[in-house]
Scaffold this active site. Structure first.
Site, mmCIF file in Angstrom:
data_model
loop_
_atom_site.group_PDB
_atom_site.id
_atom_site.type_symbol
_atom_site.label_atom_id
_atom_site.label_comp_id
_atom_site.label_asym_id
_atom_site.label_seq_id
_atom_site.Cartn_x
_atom_site.Cartn_y
_atom_site.Cartn_z
ATOM 1 N N ASP A 15 2.837 0.245 -9.944
ATOM 2 C CA ASP A 15 4.272 0.021 -9.729
ATOM 3 C C ASP A 15 4.547 -1.483 -9.691
ATOM 4 O O ASP A 15 5.135 -2.002 -8.750
ATOM 5 C CB ASP A 15 4.725 0.692 -8.427
ATOM 6 C CG ASP A 15 6.241 0.693 -8.254
ATOM 7 O OD1 ASP A 15 6.947 0.582 -9.269
ATOM 8 O OD2 ASP A 15 6.708 0.798 -7.101
ATOM 9 N N LYS B 270 9.818 -0.705 -15.563
ATOM 10 C CA LYS B 270 11.072 -1.329 -15.140
ATOM 11 C C LYS B 270 11.993 -1.455 -16.353
ATOM 12 O O LYS B 270 11.547 -1.820 -17.446
ATOM 13 C CB LYS B 270 10.800 -2.702 -14.525
ATOM 14 C CG LYS B 270 9.718 -2.698 -13.447
ATOM 15 C CD LYS B 270 10.023 -1.740 -12.299
ATOM 16 C CE LYS B 270 8.863 -1.677 -11.305
ATOM 17 N NZ LYS B 270 9.121 -0.765 -10.185
ATOM 18 N N GLY C 219 0.769 -1.241 0.000
ATOM 19 C CA GLY C 219 0.000 0.000 0.000
ATOM 20 C C GLY C 219 0.796 1.285 0.000
ATOM 21 O O GLY C 219 0.266 2.343 0.352
#
Length: 354
Positions: A271, A300, A218
């Site tokens: 992410d 990435k 989170g």
């Protein structure tokens, strides 16, 4: 004044060289790029007079991906004792400055110089003001002194409105103790990097909705909750109880790459550790189909050809949205809190206001 000096993350000197060389070739500025591995800096040495000034005039700093900071100028060797007099003599042909930043490189050697810079700044600032070389005027150029050592400094100049938001491009963000992970600082930095502070209330309001794909535990959800948004957290992993206790988070155990909202949301953040091409497809779907108004997504990076891959994916996104006849602004930056990744911000420009 004919060298463009750039700060970067250690290990990404080659990416800075590739990026600035591409821009220089496009603009017809002759020169060459160089960067020592792990030095946290790179240079573009122009072979024509005024080349560095033209590069900075034609390019917007916030459109560069890998440089954290830039300045045009040259190196000055300093004596052990009277450094200030030597610097004042070197600045005779420079414009009057509106601000002064003393910078060091993001390296062990640079960190060791931080104390010296803090002590040196006060007498230097007073001397510059007394000599009429420094006034309090944000509209004037900024003097950027990057100390390579106590005896060697890059004396540079940059527009305050066309350079980094912070010295060395490093934000001073405090990790919130209640945040579930340090990754929260990546999203907070992204807000500062991509959204003008005066627009935060409008674009990051407490009446908005957000989705965090790959949310556990989170860290990024925390930033949305902090802004008062209603958040749907998508992850098969657990979420921090402190976030669930706010009543603002709905946690769905699902795959972030396949789940979609029933109704469009204001923000999507992501992410997830995945190949950048697959994450790019996710971005194209969410923005292209109007599932969100704005998004912050991390890509990435591969081990090799990192700039080339990022450039290819950004060009692909641009072509995809153009083919769909939709208007999307695309920005990309390797943030200070990023590692082997870059952060993208996207915003639909053709949707009706909320």
């Amino acid at each position: 004044m004919n060298t463009l000096f750039m700060h970067c993350r250690p290990g990404f000197e080659g990416e800075v060289c590739a990026e600035i060389s591409e821009h220089a070739a496009r603009l017809g500025v002759a020169g060459y790029a160089k960067g020592k591995p792990q030095s946290a800096s790179a240079e573009f040495v122009c072979s024509e007079e005024g080349g560095a000034e033209r590069l900075m005039g034609e390019l917007r700093f916030n459109q560069l991906i890998f440089p954290r900071q830039w300045a045009r100028g040259g190196y000055v060797e300093l004596p052990e004792s009277d450094r200030i007099s030597v610097l004042l003599a070197q600045l005779v042909d420079f414009p009057v400055f509106g601000s002064l930043w003393l910078e060091v490189l993001d390296s062990n050697e640079g960190k060791e110089l931080s104390t010296f810079c803090r002590k040196f700044e006060v007498p230097l600032r007073k001397a510059l003001e007394k000599a009429g070389r420094l006034v309090d005027d944000p509209g004037r150029p900024r003097l950027l002194l990057t100390f390579i050592s106590g005896r060697r400094v890059f004396v540079g100049v940059a527009s305050a409105s066309n350079s980094a938001l912070w010295p060395m491009g490093i934000p001073r963000l405090k990790f919130p103790r209640e945040a579930p992970s340090r990754s929260t600082l990546k999203l907070e930095e992204a807000w500062h990097q991509f959204i003008p502070r005066e627009q935060w209330e409008q674009r990051l309001g407490d009446d908005m909705t957000g989705v965090d794909l790959g949310a556990s535990p989170g860290g990024w959800t925390y930033q949305l909750v902090r802004r008062g948004m209603l958040v749907t957290a998508i992850d098969n992993g657990p979420m921090a109880e402190s976030l669930m206790d706010t009543g603002l988070v709905q946690h769905l155990m699902a795959d972030g790459f396949t789940w979609q909202p029933k109704h469009p949301v204001d923000w999507m953040v992501c992410d997830i550790v995945e190949k950048p091409a697959r994450t790019t497809s996710l971005i194209e779907t969410w923005l292209g189909e109007g599932l969100c108004r704005e998004a912050v997504v991390n890509l990435k990076l591969p081990m090799k050809q990192r700039y080339a891959e990022v450039r290819r994916l950004l060009d692909r996104m641009e072509a995809t949205f153009k083919a769909r006849k939709i208007r999307v602004s695309i920005a990309c930056k390797q943030l200070y809190h990023d590692r082997e990744e870059v952060t993208c911000h996207l915003r639909r420009l053709d949707l009706k206001p909320r």
